[in-house]
Write a protein that holds these residues in place. Structure first.
Motif, PDB file in Angstrom:
ATOM      1  N   SER A 155       5.098  96.135  56.807  1.00 17.50           N
ATOM      2  CA  SER A 155       4.794  95.717  55.487  1.00 17.50           C
ATOM      3  C   SER A 155       3.990  96.814  55.066  1.00 17.50           C
ATOM      4  N   ASP A 206       2.775  97.148  51.903  1.00 15.32           N
ATOM      5  CA  ASP A 206       1.951  96.164  50.880  1.00 15.32           C
ATOM      6  C   ASP A 206       0.613  95.602  51.644  1.00 15.32           C
ATOM      7  N   GLU A 207       1.059  94.837  52.948  1.00 20.13           N
ATOM      8  CA  GLU A 207      -0.305  94.552  53.914  1.00 20.13           C
ATOM      9  C   GLU A 207      -0.966  95.612  54.299  1.00 20.13           C
ATOM     10  N   GLU A 259       6.138  93.310  47.316  1.00 19.24           N
ATOM     11  CA  GLU A 259       6.301  93.297  48.905  1.00 19.24           C
ATOM     12  C   GLU A 259       7.473  94.245  49.194  1.00 19.24           C
TER      13      GLU A 259
END
Length: 274
Positions: free
Chosen positions: A129, A131-132, A158
């Motif tokens: 991910s 975005d994470e 996301e």
């Protein structure tokens, strides 16, 4: 024909043994030893990359590392030769400590830059991910922007990304870290992640010092530092490393900046197909 192919291979092996890592075997896929030629070419390309890495590091070491080494040596000699007050000794030891840390960072970043410059593909990729990862980078740097009472905002779509997690983290920490570093107390930092069918776009903007035309022109040149950055004892390698990472991703990095108004760095990476 098979004998001729073996002679060709032996000839190129002799060249490599003599230190010529530029040699490549031209072949057609239908040849009986084509798979060996392919592996040979790949091997020599890797050896060539290692040679470039070594030469780059030696050249950079001899030029850029003189200042901190001379500083450490000079202040060490003063400590040994003179009966100095305790406060003066403490000041000189702090300078030696700071220059030692600077030398260590120079070594690490010079090796990384040389490795990236000679690298052709990104290895050890995984799907994760993005975005994470950007949120985590913001948290890692939070002590710095909180200390300067800066406002940090993030807008993250996301996005599932396939790449080398460690390299990409290095890229985002460089860009966000620079924004924090060159933005004054009470300023604003904004990070945005978007994606389209064609590319992934990450922007890092700030309300900091901005850059003049000369600094912009040399922005991604290794070891270059604009006048303003000298006051912060930067290494002049962060943006050069960032560009190498983006280039390896077949992407592009663009910056817009105005003095005393701020800067915006935009990274665009093509979407992977399939």
């Amino acid at each position: 024909k098979a004998e001729k192919e073996v002679v060709t291979l032996a000839d190129h092996i002799e060249r490599v043994a003599a230190g010529d890592f530029s040699t490549r075997i031209q072949y057609e896929e239908r040849e009986s030893l084509s798979y060996i030629y392919r592996d040979f070419n790949q091997m020599v390309e890797e050896l060539d990359s290692v040679q470039v890495l070594k030469n780059d590091f030696i050249n950079s070491y001899s030029h850029e590392f003189k200042t901190p080494i001379a500083s450490i040596n000079g202040f060490a000699e003063l400590l040994l030769e003179k009966d100095l007050p305790r406060e003066t000794q403490k000041m000189y030891l702090e300078i030696i400590r700071d220059e030692s840390e600077r030398l260590s960072r120079l070594t690490t970043n010079t090796l990384l830059l040389s490795k990236l410059s000679s690298q052709k593909i990104i290895s050890q990729t995984e799907r994760y991910s993005l975005d994470e990862q950007l949120r985590q980078c913001a948290m890692i740097l939070s002590p710095q922007w909180l200390e300067k009472k800066q406002t940090f905002s993030g807008e993250f779509a996301e996005v599932e990304f396939e790449g080398n997690r460690e390299l990409m983290q290095h890229l985002w920490l460089n860009l966000i870290g620079n924004a924090v570093k060159y933005t004054p107390i009470g300023g604003e930092i904004a990070v945005e992640l978007k994606q389209t069918a064609e590319y992934i776009r990450v922007s890092v903007s700030d309300t900091g010092e901005g850059m003049d035309d000369e600094t912009m022109e040399h922005l991604f040149v290794p070891y270059y530092q604009g006048e303003r950055s000298h006051f912060r004892q930067g290494l002049g390698l962060g943006l050069a490393i960032s560009k190498e990472i983006v280039d390896l991703c077949h992407g592009e990095i663009h910056v817009e900046s105005r003095v005393n108004e701020g800067s915006e760095f935009v990274v665009r990476i093509p979407q992977q197909k399939g």
